[in-house]
Design a protein around this motif. Structure first.
Motif, PDB file in Angstrom:
ATOM      1  N   PRO A 233     -27.766 -27.439  34.827  1.00 32.85           N
ATOM      2  CA  PRO A 233     -27.577 -28.633  35.644  1.00 32.85           C
ATOM      3  C   PRO A 233     -26.382 -29.458  35.169  1.00 32.85           C
ATOM      4  N   LYS A 234     -25.797 -30.178  36.094  1.00 29.62           N
ATOM      5  CA  LYS A 234     -24.693 -31.077  35.740  1.00 29.62           C
ATOM      6  C   LYS A 234     -25.206 -32.162  34.784  1.00 29.62           C
ATOM      7  N   PHE A 235     -26.375 -32.705  35.091  1.00 32.47           N
ATOM      8  CA  PHE A 235     -27.018 -33.669  34.199  1.00 32.47           C
ATOM      9  C   PHE A 235     -28.335 -33.070  33.702  1.00 32.47           C
ATOM     10  N   LEU A 236     -28.608 -33.217  32.420  1.00 32.67           N
ATOM     11  CA  LEU A 236     -29.912 -32.810  31.913  1.00 32.67           C
ATOM     12  C   LEU A 236     -30.960 -33.707  32.565  1.00 32.67           C
ATOM     13  N   VAL A 237     -32.165 -33.178  32.698  1.00 27.63           N
ATOM     14  CA  VAL A 237     -33.213 -33.920  33.391  1.00 27.63           C
ATOM     15  C   VAL A 237     -34.263 -34.347  32.368  1.00 27.63           C
ATOM     16  N   ASN A 238     -34.578 -35.607  32.389  1.00 28.67           N
ATOM     17  CA  ASN A 238     -35.583 -36.133  31.456  1.00 28.67           C
ATOM     18  C   ASN A 238     -36.981 -35.685  31.872  1.00 28.67           C
ATOM     19  N   ARG A 246     -25.091 -36.118  30.470  1.00 29.32           N
ATOM     20  CA  ARG A 246     -24.193 -35.144  31.067  1.00 29.32           C
ATOM     21  C   ARG A 246     -24.268 -33.856  30.263  1.00 29.32           C
ATOM     22  N   ASN A 247     -24.400 -32.742  30.973  1.00 24.78           N
ATOM     23  CA  ASN A 247     -24.422 -31.437  30.329  1.00 24.78           C
ATOM     24  C   ASN A 247     -22.982 -30.992  30.053  1.00 24.78           C
ATOM     25  N   GLY A 248     -22.829 -29.960  29.250  1.00 28.87           N
ATOM     26  CA  GLY A 248     -21.493 -29.535  28.839  1.00 28.87           C
ATOM     27  C   GLY A 248     -20.762 -28.666  29.863  1.00 28.87           C
ATOM     28  N   VAL A 249     -20.712 -29.118  31.094  1.00 34.70           N
ATOM     29  CA  VAL A 249     -19.942 -28.410  32.120  1.00 34.70           C
ATOM     30  C   VAL A 249     -18.964 -29.403  32.737  1.00 34.70           C
ATOM     31  N   HIS A 250     -17.696 -28.977  32.806  1.00 35.78           N
ATOM     32  CA  HIS A 250     -16.669 -29.908  33.274  1.00 35.78           C
ATOM     33  C   HIS A 250     -15.709 -29.228  34.240  1.00 35.78           C
ATOM     34  N   THR A 251     -15.225 -30.015  35.154  1.00 34.68           N
ATOM     35  CA  THR A 251     -14.309 -29.506  36.160  1.00 34.68           C
ATOM     36  C   THR A 251     -12.893 -29.622  35.633  1.00 34.68           C
ATOM     37  N   VAL A 252     -12.222 -28.495  35.505  1.00 33.23           N
ATOM     38  CA  VAL A 252     -10.859 -28.557  34.976  1.00 33.23           C
ATOM     39  C   VAL A 252      -9.813 -28.304  36.055  1.00 33.23           C
ATOM     40  N   GLY A 253     -10.263 -27.981  37.264  1.00 41.60           N
ATOM     41  CA  GLY A 253      -9.276 -27.798  38.327  1.00 41.60           C
ATOM     42  C   GLY A 253      -9.945 -27.690  39.687  1.00 41.60           C
ATOM     43  N   VAL A 254      -9.223 -28.110  40.713  1.00 43.01           N
ATOM     44  CA  VAL A 254      -9.658 -27.892  42.096  1.00 43.01           C
ATOM     45  C   VAL A 254      -8.510 -27.158  42.781  1.00 43.01           C
TER      46      VAL A 254
END
Lengths: 598, 598
Positions: A233-238, A246-254
């Motif tokens: 997930p983009k955000f971990l869920v409580n 925020r989880n360790g996934v990031h957008t580096v390009g579009v």
């Protein structure tokens, strides 16, 4: 820009009179999905797509989705509001299980809704399409706990989903991927790697994005047998269900693409992101195929949907544009009066009708394969789905390219001007022949995996079932004579080339592969012709409203003028691989220039 | 982005061994244009286009030409420098008369140069292309004084030229134009009106632009019979030849197009601009056809040229991209090893070779029609030019679309990403099927004006001349057997459909027009197959360099796998107009929805 008219009338006609939707409505669990209800849903959905989604299409193209300096992705003007309204109305949930908040309708109806959505805005429609793929994977392979945790908000659309397959050196060859998944002490996995071409990989439409990510555990076997799939997930869920860090996934390009600018195609970087294994380790490919087969049918429908939208625009233009004089006219004529413009319109309309019936027939078989009480019936329907899926995907998207080109052509010089809007359809649809397995891969799938089913009996039985229409066509009289003749002739073509493939495939796979694309095209042409013939037969005796009265001329036009192309492809199917490989790479490149001779 | 490799070797092979260029070099006036000289020119030109022009292609797409606030138009980075170098080298003047500073070379060589130029940068190449059209009109119809005044600087390229036909309601129907030309006391005309879609209608490449403008004098007859043509320079010219004051023509818009962004497509406003009549009043259409026939061949060549450039890029990609394993491979394979990728490469290469030979054959006949000492030979060549021109234009540009699509497809997902560059070719070439007479208009021209020449004898004689290859094919042995069989079969198809057209056209023109586009396609396929067969025959006995050894496999691939498509089009040619007009506009639009039925 012309107004979008949702083709609900043709969808409901096809459901009722061509693809036998009544069988689906009688299956256990679908009792509420009767024809009247379906007509109501599709009408309402059509209105929604026309009023809420379609107006976002142009801004989507002009603005595109963009990556901001802070790493967030912003979708074009109107997308957020349209998506919120889409979730509010619950359109994405219609074909999903009631258990997780869905409407419990058949896939067939879900596909019809997807068509309407993709007609309104192909780029926008990719967000729910990918979410649905992720949902299907979790439905099939998730634990009960995972389903409870993830599905309700994905089904509602509050959370979006993605499919993360491709890496720079692992496109068509998924097995070459290198993203790592390392098991942690708490049972979760740390995911590290880079994924490319991730549709709606990041965006601002939903608060959460649930990535399904293909990765490889450290000891996994090489190739496709060592792939596992993870929820990241983009955000971990409580624990209380609220969104955490925020989880360790990031957008580096579009990506900057030729079309579907509204859809953010992302490069995603995973850096020890927390992932949750779906199913067991090393069965990722099996899960992917669940998503992919469904997505392939949807992508085929994209070809049809964008073609429909472009067709409508070209029809409006042809009626309004006055230019020159048609034969016998005493005043200037709208260009719709010129035969060659008519040819372009009829070609679009006939193929679109055929494609719509083909996609729906495929979906009907999906529903039978999952919901019919009889195991043998389910198994046969599953075979038919397997056979039709590559055809729907490739033929639908090849025609998407060809038909949007005709729509553009009808506009003359205006078609090349971006403000007219038709060029967008031509650009947008071009990706559909590429993603979810290129059309060449579909053709390889058809001859390599689908034809061999029961040593060819599965395909031959389907051909035989198409021949069963002959008696009805014979009895239908003179108006159907040319349809009958051509359908028989091209069913022969299909059968002969199928026999050639069945003979050649096992001993000379390269030769079979060499003819695979034109062979798939023959299938598409013939299945389309058969369905149009069924459509014309189904329209008999109905009140001559617009749809019903159109079926016989469309079927005849298709049979006489489009279907015979199948015969022209036999040479390309059966020529073998020799001439394809006769020239080496240097000769293909003219590397050895001819010396001058006088 | 892959490097552009000028296809000089195939051009010179085709000139020498396929289209009989030696006849041209023997014509009076062309003695200096012998084969050796031509090879040298084309080699040098290829180098220039690759080194100077090709590097501007990408910036042209990204930046586009733009209209500034002060009404001037700026071309993309590098265009100005490349154009200056082009003028300096004199490439535009090669096929123009020595009397005005040209090289006095045949049109055939001019067309080969245009191909190379369009491969390097289609958008850029439109500037000299339009200038050449204007020059040809002035050469044919200008007074000696006009020629002396305008031609030297246009031939050198210092001054550019344009063709102003289209108005908002006069596109394909040129006769509907309303731009006014009012004669003044001094013999000049005041030109007032608005023109659209004017290619390179304004720019910063040259100090002067010479517009050729179609307009109507106050008492002119209606329609095409009342059109006159005027020289309208951007700047008036002083008696000493220097540029004087600005004329009354202004750029009010530059279109935002799907492709050829580098080429400024202008909206021009004429406000009592000073114009000089060319020829007599009311013969404008005749002059336009001089420009148009030549331009149509050039536009057909655009289809070929852009396809060649895209093909090269796809070949490079197919060699470099490693993905999956081909049949029998033990390691990852470059995708060129996959049969379906080979099919896409061979389809491109074979069609491109066929188109190149077709365009050059057309040009050879142009040269014979203008320079042969024998009147009957000139007349026959002129008929052949008339017949081939619509075929070259439509078949060339339809294939331009189809082949650039294959090149894009080979790139997979990367093809849809603009940075890759192949998408530009797909977008750029799309206009070529539209401008200079849409492809539908070419098909109407073929059946309406070209087939009736000598009651069909002109076309039938051409078909008979293609059949003359049969003896040579028969004698060439087993390797040529399938070429011979298929060529004969599809020449029969062409002849039968031609006879149908000749019978049908006079009595039922709508039916003939209904089949005109697929009929033209049959012509294209068959002429292409014939030329490839000639090419394979011509390659026998030559040193097996790259070009020569490629011809037989290419010809056989074409004959076995592409040419048979002709037979699949017969139904579409001969079906008549009934089904095309069976549905009224409302039914085409599904205006009368099917009522719900349960």
């Amino acid at each position: 820009m012309s107004e979008f008219r949702p083709p609900v009338a043709d969808l409901t006609f096809a459901l009722e009179h061509v693809v036998g939707y009544d069988q689906i409505a009688q299956l256990p669990g679908f009792e509420h999905a009767d024809h009247d209800t379906v007509v109501e849903i599709l009408s309402e959905a059509g209105g929604f797509m026309a009023e809420v989604v379609a107006p976002t299409n142009r801004a989507g193209d002009l603005e595109g989705s963009r990556l901001n300096a802070d790493g967030t992705v912003t979708t074009p003007t109107g997308f957020k509001e349209a998506y919120a309204a889409f979730v509010e109305a619950g359109w994405g949930s219609v074909p999903l299980p009631e258990e997780f908040g869905g409407g419990g309708f058949p896939r067939t109806i879900g596909l019809a809704l997807q068509e309407l959505e993709m007609e309104a805005n192909m780029a926008f429609a990719l967000a729910p399409l990918l979410t649905q793929g992720a949902i299907e994977a979790l439905l099939g392979y998730g634990t009960d706990e995972q389903k409870q945790q993830w599905l309700p908000k994905m089904v509602s659309g509050e959370w979006a989903g993605t499919m993360n397959l491709t890496e720079p050196h692992a496109g068509s060859d998924v097995g070459a991927l290198t993203t790592k998944a390392v098991k942690r002490a708490d049972g979760t996995y740390g995911i590290t790697g880079q994924k490319i071409f991730i549709t709606f990989g990041d965006h601002d439409l939903s608060e959460q994005i649930v990535h399904l990510v293909l990765a490889r555990t450290p000891d996994a076997p090489a190739g496709t047998k060592g792939i596992s799939i993870f929820i990241v997930p983009k955000f971990l869920v409580n624990d209380d269900g609220s969104l955490g860090e925020r989880n360790g996934v990031h957008t580096v390009g579009v990506e900057h693409k030729m079309g579907i600018h509204g859809s953010p195609t992302c490069v995603l970087s995973y850096e020890d992101a927390t992932g949750y294994l779906v199913g067991d380790e090393n069965i990722g490919m099996r899960i992917m195929f669940v998503m992919m087969n469904s997505a392939r049918l949807s992508v085929g429908t994209q070809g049809l949907a964008v073609a429909e939208r472009a067709y409508q625009q070209s029809l409006d233009y042809a009626k309004e544009r006055v230019q020159g004089r048609a034969i016998g006219a005493t005043e200037s004529s709208p260009i719709i009066d010129f035969p060659d413009v008519r040819r372009m319109l009829m070609t679009q309309k006939a193929y679109i009708a055929a494609l719509r019936r083909m996609m729906l027939l495929n979906a009907v078989n999906v529903d039978i394969s999952t919901h019919h009480p009889d195991a043998a019936t389910r198994a046969r329907a599953d075979e038919i789905v397997g056979l039709l899926t590559p055809i729907c995907k490739s033929f639908g998207t090849d025609l998407g390219n060809e038909l949007t080109s005709l729509a553009l052509q009808i506009h003359g010089g205006m078609g090349f001007i971006e403000e007219t809007g038709v060029a967008q359809h031509y650009r947008d649809v071009r990706i559909a022949a590429i993603y979810e397995g290129t059309n060449g891969i579909q053709a390889a799938d058809l001859i390599g995996r689908k034809l061999p089913v029961r040593d060819g009996a599965s395909a031959l039985e389907f051909i035989a079932s198409m021949r069963e229409l002959d008696g009805e066509l014979a009895a239908a009289g003179e108006e159907f004579a040319s349809i009958r003749t051509q359908l028989t002739a091209q069913l022969d073509t299909l059968e002969q080339t199928t026999m050639w493939m069945l003979r050649t495939g096992p001993t000379d796979p390269n030769s079979a592969l060499s003819g695979s694309s034109p062979y798939l095209r023959i299938w598409g042409l013939v299945v389309g012709g058969w369905l149009m013939a069924k459509s014309a037969l189904g329209a008999r005796g109905l009140d001559a409203d617009g749809i019903a009265e159109a079926q016989l001329p469309l079927a005849r036009f298709y049979a006489e003028q489009l279907l015979p192309q199948a015969a022209g492809l036999v040479g390309a199917v059966t020529a073998g691989s020799h001439d394809l490989f006769a020239l080496d790479a240097d000769t293909l490149a003219d590397r050895a220039p001819s010396r001058a001779r006088v």
